[in-house]
Design a protein around this motif. Structure first.
Motif, PDB file in Angstrom:
ATOM      1  N   UNK A  21       8.318   1.603  -7.033  1.00  0.00           N
ATOM      2  CA  UNK A  21       7.752   2.202  -8.194  1.00  0.00           C
ATOM      3  C   UNK A  21       6.924   1.451  -8.988  1.00  0.00           C
ATOM      4  N   UNK A  22       7.304   0.103  -9.271  1.00  0.00           N
ATOM      5  CA  UNK A  22       6.571  -0.693 -10.163  1.00  0.00           C
ATOM      6  C   UNK A  22       5.184  -1.205  -9.147  1.00  0.00           C
ATOM      7  N   UNK A  23       5.499  -1.209  -7.843  1.00  0.00           N
ATOM      8  CA  UNK A  23       4.233  -1.554  -7.188  1.00  0.00           C
ATOM      9  C   UNK A  23       3.224  -0.679  -7.068  1.00  0.00           C
ATOM     10  N   UNK A  24       3.725   0.608  -6.779  1.00  0.00           N
ATOM     11  CA  UNK A  24       2.830   1.839  -6.787  1.00  0.00           C
ATOM     12  C   UNK A  24       2.180   1.991  -8.353  1.00  0.00           C
ATOM     13  N   UNK A  25       2.911   1.775  -9.203  1.00  0.00           N
ATOM     14  CA  UNK A  25       2.334   1.920 -10.596  1.00  0.00           C
ATOM     15  C   UNK A  25       1.049   0.700 -10.680  1.00  0.00           C
ATOM     16  N   UNK A  26       1.320  -0.355 -10.077  1.00  0.00           N
ATOM     17  CA  UNK A  26       0.297  -1.468 -10.405  1.00  0.00           C
ATOM     18  C   UNK A  26      -0.795  -1.102  -9.514  1.00  0.00           C
ATOM     19  N   UNK A  27      -0.761  -0.531  -8.371  1.00  0.00           N
ATOM     20  CA  UNK A  27      -1.710  -0.094  -7.450  1.00  0.00           C
ATOM     21  C   UNK A  27      -2.493   1.072  -7.878  1.00  0.00           C
ATOM     22  N   UNK A  28      -1.850   1.972  -8.821  1.00  0.00           N
ATOM     23  CA  UNK A  28      -2.586   2.957  -9.535  1.00  0.00           C
ATOM     24  C   UNK A  28      -3.290   2.573 -10.563  1.00  0.00           C
ATOM     25  N   UNK A  29      -3.144   1.368 -11.197  1.00  0.00           N
ATOM     26  CA  UNK A  29      -3.568   1.022 -12.200  1.00  0.00           C
ATOM     27  C   UNK A  29      -4.894   0.013 -11.833  1.00  0.00           C
ATOM     28  N   UNK A  30      -4.742  -0.997 -11.204  1.00  0.00           N
ATOM     29  CA  UNK A  30      -5.597  -1.997 -10.524  1.00  0.00           C
ATOM     30  C   UNK A  30      -6.997  -1.474 -10.042  1.00  0.00           C
ATOM     31  N   UNK A  31      -7.988  -2.418 -10.341  1.00  0.00           N
ATOM     32  CA  UNK A  31      -9.596  -1.824 -10.103  1.00  0.00           C
ATOM     33  C   UNK A  31      -9.911  -2.974  -9.110  1.00  0.00           C
ATOM     34  N   UNK A  32     -10.526  -2.363  -8.054  1.00  0.00           N
ATOM     35  CA  UNK A  32     -11.188  -3.523  -7.166  1.00  0.00           C
ATOM     36  C   UNK A  32     -12.695  -4.167  -7.961  1.00  0.00           C
ATOM     37  N   UNK A  33     -12.842  -5.211  -7.237  1.00  0.00           N
ATOM     38  CA  UNK A  33     -11.984  -6.079  -6.486  1.00  0.00           C
ATOM     39  C   UNK A  33     -10.844  -6.669  -7.484  1.00  0.00           C
ATOM     40  N   UNK A  34      -9.642  -6.767  -6.697  1.00  0.00           N
ATOM     41  CA  UNK A  34      -8.468  -7.201  -7.462  1.00  0.00           C
ATOM     42  C   UNK A  34      -7.453  -7.840  -6.694  1.00  0.00           C
ATOM     43  N   UNK A  42      10.070  -6.112  -1.035  1.00  0.00           N
ATOM     44  CA  UNK A  42      10.792  -4.887  -1.202  1.00  0.00           C
ATOM     45  C   UNK A  42      10.174  -3.738  -0.450  1.00  0.00           C
ATOM     46  N   UNK A  43       9.466  -3.967   0.528  1.00  0.00           N
ATOM     47  CA  UNK A  43       8.790  -3.140   1.535  1.00  0.00           C
ATOM     48  C   UNK A  43       7.584  -3.406   1.712  1.00  0.00           C
ATOM     49  N   UNK A  44       6.825  -2.398   2.713  1.00  0.00           N
ATOM     50  CA  UNK A  44       5.365  -2.663   3.071  1.00  0.00           C
ATOM     51  C   UNK A  44       4.575  -1.933   2.143  1.00  0.00           C
ATOM     52  N   UNK A  45       3.590  -2.511   1.608  1.00  0.00           N
ATOM     53  CA  UNK A  45       2.638  -1.757   0.816  1.00  0.00           C
ATOM     54  C   UNK A  45       1.286  -1.657   1.315  1.00  0.00           C
ATOM     55  N   UNK A  46       0.724  -0.532   1.387  1.00  0.00           N
ATOM     56  CA  UNK A  46      -0.909  -0.595   1.627  1.00  0.00           C
ATOM     57  C   UNK A  46      -1.837  -0.403   0.704  1.00  0.00           C
ATOM     58  N   UNK A  47      -2.389  -1.760   0.328  1.00  0.00           N
ATOM     59  CA  UNK A  47      -3.295  -1.723  -0.721  1.00  0.00           C
ATOM     60  C   UNK A  47      -4.505  -0.951  -0.477  1.00  0.00           C
ATOM     61  N   UNK A  48      -5.227  -0.349  -1.695  1.00  0.00           N
ATOM     62  CA  UNK A  48      -6.452   0.299  -1.291  1.00  0.00           C
ATOM     63  C   UNK A  48      -7.555  -0.826  -1.224  1.00  0.00           C
ATOM     64  N   UNK A  49      -8.794  -0.221  -0.836  1.00  0.00           N
ATOM     65  CA  UNK A  49      -9.871  -1.209  -0.336  1.00  0.00           C
ATOM     66  C   UNK A  49     -10.158  -2.003  -1.629  1.00  0.00           C
ATOM     67  N   UNK A  50     -10.426  -2.983  -1.369  1.00  0.00           N
ATOM     68  CA  UNK A  50     -10.718  -4.128  -2.300  1.00  0.00           C
ATOM     69  C   UNK A  50      -9.686  -4.691  -3.138  1.00  0.00           C
ATOM     70  N   UNK A  51      -8.503  -4.498  -2.804  1.00  0.00           N
ATOM     71  CA  UNK A  51      -7.202  -4.871  -3.590  1.00  0.00           C
ATOM     72  C   UNK A  51      -6.467  -5.760  -2.655  1.00  0.00           C
ATOM     73  N   UNK A  52      -6.225  -6.951  -2.907  1.00  0.00           N
ATOM     74  CA  UNK A  52      -5.242  -7.914  -2.278  1.00  0.00           C
ATOM     75  C   UNK A  52      -4.210  -8.028  -2.712  1.00  0.00           C
ATOM     76  N   UNK A  53      -3.028  -7.809  -1.786  1.00  0.00           N
ATOM     77  CA  UNK A  53      -1.965  -8.238  -2.546  1.00  0.00           C
ATOM     78  C   UNK A  53      -1.365  -9.506  -1.995  1.00  0.00           C
ATOM     79  N   UNK A  54      -0.821 -10.201  -2.845  1.00  0.00           N
ATOM     80  CA  UNK A  54      -0.502 -11.836  -2.597  1.00  0.00           C
ATOM     81  C   UNK A  54       0.995 -11.933  -2.973  1.00  0.00           C
TER      82      UNK A  54
END
Length: 124
Positions: A21-34, A42-54
């Motif tokens: 739930x916190x990862x999804x919240x962050x993905x909803x907030x972050x702007x590309x490029x990011x 804690x799972x597999x996450x699909x980042x939106x275009x222009x967002x890198x998960x590190x």
């Protein structure tokens, strides 16, 4: 509310909780490029275009391919904390108003007063 409080796009987020739930919240907030840094796997996450998960060290150490690291690091760290050879730094609470105190924390960092402590903003 976070986007409103920031008043501008957020391009970097460090999620120290890293629950789905916190990862999804962050993905909803972050702007590309990011970049979104996660602490725990804690799972597999699909980042939106222009967002890198590190991955931070904590998460990377838990990946299956890093078993050799875990085999010595965690026992070493536990023993070092128990015998006083490793002492975690103390925290310094800057504020308790969440996002509204982030600027205070950044100003504290910029002032050069950070010494042997970890500045923290609480979200109560």
């Amino acid at each position: 509310k976070v986007k409103e409080a920031a008043g501008k796009p957020i391009h970097t987020i460090y999620d120290v909780v890293s629950k789905p739930e916190t990862v999804q919240m962050c993905l909803d907030i972050i702007s590309a490029p990011g970049k979104l840094a996660l602490v725990f796997p804690r799972g597999e996450y699909k980042a939106p275009p222009g967002i890198e998960i590190v991955l931070t060290f904590g998460e990377a150490a838990l990946l299956p391919e890093n078993e050799d690291l875990r085999s010595w690091w965690y026992p070493f760290l536990r023993q070092a904390v128990e015998n006083g050879a490793f002492i975690p730094i103390k925290t310094h609470v800057i504020g308790k108003n969440g996002v509204h105190d982030i600027q205070k924390m950044l100003d504290f960092h910029a002032s050069g007063q950070v010494s042997a402590c970890k500045p923290v903003v609480l979200f109560e």
